[in-house]
Write a protein that holds these residues in place. Sequence first.
Motif, mmCIF file in Angstrom:
data_model
loop_
_atom_site.group_PDB
_atom_site.id
_atom_site.type_symbol
_atom_site.label_atom_id
_atom_site.label_comp_id
_atom_site.label_asym_id
_atom_site.label_seq_id
_atom_site.Cartn_x
_atom_site.Cartn_y
_atom_site.Cartn_z
ATOM 1 N N GLN A 156 0.791 -3.812 -6.888
ATOM 2 C CA GLN A 156 1.535 -4.380 -5.758
ATOM 3 C C GLN A 156 2.827 -4.857 -6.317
ATOM 4 N N ARG A 189 -2.974 2.814 -0.907
ATOM 5 C CA ARG A 189 -3.513 1.886 -0.939
ATOM 6 C C ARG A 189 -2.970 0.587 -1.728
ATOM 7 N N GLU A 190 -2.461 0.942 -2.265
ATOM 8 C CA GLU A 190 -1.723 -0.543 -2.983
ATOM 9 C C GLU A 190 -0.286 -0.765 -2.380
ATOM 10 N N PHE A 191 0.683 0.016 -2.604
ATOM 11 C CA PHE A 191 1.666 -0.044 -1.699
ATOM 12 C C PHE A 191 1.897 -0.542 -0.213
ATOM 13 N N GLU A 192 1.165 0.593 0.408
ATOM 14 C CA GLU A 192 0.976 0.706 1.677
ATOM 15 C C GLU A 192 -0.576 0.176 2.086
ATOM 16 N N GLU A 193 -0.886 -0.417 2.012
ATOM 17 C CA GLU A 193 -2.263 -1.196 1.323
ATOM 18 C C GLU A 193 -3.539 -0.342 3.102
ATOM 19 N N ARG A 239 5.639 -2.475 -6.570
ATOM 20 C CA ARG A 239 5.872 -1.104 -5.147
ATOM 21 C C ARG A 239 7.537 -1.470 -5.086
ATOM 22 N N LEU A 242 -4.533 4.169 -14.713
ATOM 23 C CA LEU A 242 -3.783 3.317 -14.587
ATOM 24 C C LEU A 242 -3.899 1.709 -15.741
ATOM 25 N N ARG A 243 -5.185 1.368 -15.879
ATOM 26 C CA ARG A 243 -5.577 0.553 -15.957
ATOM 27 C C ARG A 243 -5.571 0.882 -17.568
ATOM 28 N N PHE A 252 -5.571 -7.110 -11.332
ATOM 29 C CA PHE A 252 -4.941 -6.252 -11.522
ATOM 30 C C PHE A 252 -4.233 -5.291 -10.486
ATOM 31 N N MET A 264 -12.579 6.996 -2.324
ATOM 32 C CA MET A 264 -13.328 5.364 -3.256
ATOM 33 C C MET A 264 -13.231 6.145 -4.678
ATOM 34 N N SER A 323 -6.426 1.129 4.687
ATOM 35 C CA SER A 323 -7.838 1.551 4.708
ATOM 36 C C SER A 323 -8.447 2.588 4.142
ATOM 37 N N TYR A 324 -9.250 2.655 3.186
ATOM 38 C CA TYR A 324 -9.825 3.541 3.450
ATOM 39 C C TYR A 324 -9.889 5.024 3.947
ATOM 40 N N GLN A 325 -10.888 4.005 5.173
ATOM 41 C CA GLN A 325 -10.568 5.600 6.486
ATOM 42 C C GLN A 325 -9.407 5.821 6.915
ATOM 43 N N LEU A 364 -9.776 6.767 -5.837
ATOM 44 C CA LEU A 364 -9.032 5.317 -5.762
ATOM 45 C C LEU A 364 -9.348 5.046 -7.579
ATOM 46 N N ARG A 407 -7.334 4.195 -10.447
ATOM 47 C CA ARG A 407 -7.327 2.533 -11.349
ATOM 48 C C ARG A 407 -7.597 2.722 -12.334
ATOM 49 N N GLU A 445 -13.496 -3.696 1.979
ATOM 50 C CA GLU A 445 -13.908 -2.059 1.850
ATOM 51 C C GLU A 445 -15.419 -2.779 2.151
#
Lengths: 313, 189
Positions: A52, B137-141, A55, B169-170, A47, B159, B143-145, B162, B166, A18
Amino acid sequence: MKSHEDYDTMIQLFIDEELPEGNREEFLTHFKDCGDCQKTLVEAEAFSETVQRARPQVQAPAALRARVLNQMDRAHNKAGLTALAQIQAAVSLYWRPLSMAAMLCIVAGGGLSISHFRRESLANDFIRSAVANHRKFGIDTSLDISSSSPQEVSSWFAQRVSFPFRMPNAGIASDDHAKYKLMGGRLVDFGGQRAALVVFQMPNNRISLLVSSDKLAKAMGGKITQSSGLRFHARDMNELHIATWDNKGLTYALVSSVAMGSSGSCSTCHRSSATGVAKNKKPQDVVEHVLQASEKNPLQEMIPNSVGVSAGR
Amino acid sequence: MMFQKVGLSSKTEAFGLEYIDALYGYALMLTRNRSDAEDLVQETYVRALDAKDRLREDSNVKGWFFTILRNLWLNQLRKRKSEPHLVEIDGQEGGADYLSGNTPSSDEILVAKEDVEQVRFAIRQLSPEFQEVIHLREFEELSYQQIAIVLSCPTGTVMSRLGRARAKLRALLTPTWSQTASSGKDSRS
Ligand SMILES: [Zn+2]
């Protein structure tokens, strides 16, 4: 001059693909000399990969799929061919390269029936199921039957599925020339019924074979190759090769990873089929791979060896 | 003719049916309930069929389906006059399905699975909106838009949300994660 924090943000954008074109060059210039940023990128990438991998492998229930299909059938019937063409047009939005051929076919085919669509849909369902099961096995490698004996695996499935299960050939696993061996299988669901998933192991790869009754789905589409009276339908989906075919009341879908053929040589699978290698111009194509390798090719034996039974379907 | 037919057959199937698994996964994430998820997906296809004429040329079809599904779900929630309690309703049939797996069969898998289970567990600890943005984002990939369209919010919001999701989660995964990160680094160098 940008601060490190700015670059931190850019790193995530870069990973997510992006990062605006304008910032890309600036980022890369900084990045190649900055150990900290390189470290951050490696960590952030790892990470994301970890996340991922979590999933969930969700598959819509077969009954839901059937209901949705029914709805579509009704919509098609109601609006007739016009709607069909509209749907085709909508679909072609994201399949631009094929839309011309597809539209031509709508025109030429004129009376393509709903049952035709239904059959296609079932064929695609079968492929999707084979792919989903192949991927699922990558995450959860438990088997219902673990055995390298084709006879054992065959009789195990024969007692548990409603169709007359047959291993394509009994000699697969014992073939010394093969680097892969039969691992076993598990029962999976297809169309609300039990289907057989047979798994073969290779050093760095796996091959899975989904077997079901051809009453539920018949092989269609893809790139068609005829051999020994059988029609093989091959296609690639992302990182996977899929080959499907029907024989004697059963339908088969063979799934393997692209990586399998990426070395450009049959020796990826076969130690001693060098004569077959030279002929294999398209290593990425499983079916050709299957068909053109030498006779010692165990995969060749996987193809049901009867001739002409279901040709011309 | 054969080739044309091939072109048709692999593409036509049924409109958007290739997204049914992803839609069902998203619906499970939102509803935490199998039967609600099924109804939601079915209704999504009804709406999509009705509205497909309005699908713009440049639309992302997957994102478009996701948007329809989410809007339907929000409408349902409004009708039920309840707020989304995605986390609280966790553990029901659908919730257990989503983000869970089968029994591992070897030690090696056990390690990998634990990793996966820990990540899934950590995701479930996130707020619904964080879970959702991670899912998309991570599972379905997407885009931001595309995510911005699905969530009907500005890209900048996606943005930052997310980023926060993250980070959270981290933090939740830190004990595991520091191990994973360092072993990952070793293998890469
Ligand atoms: Zn830096």
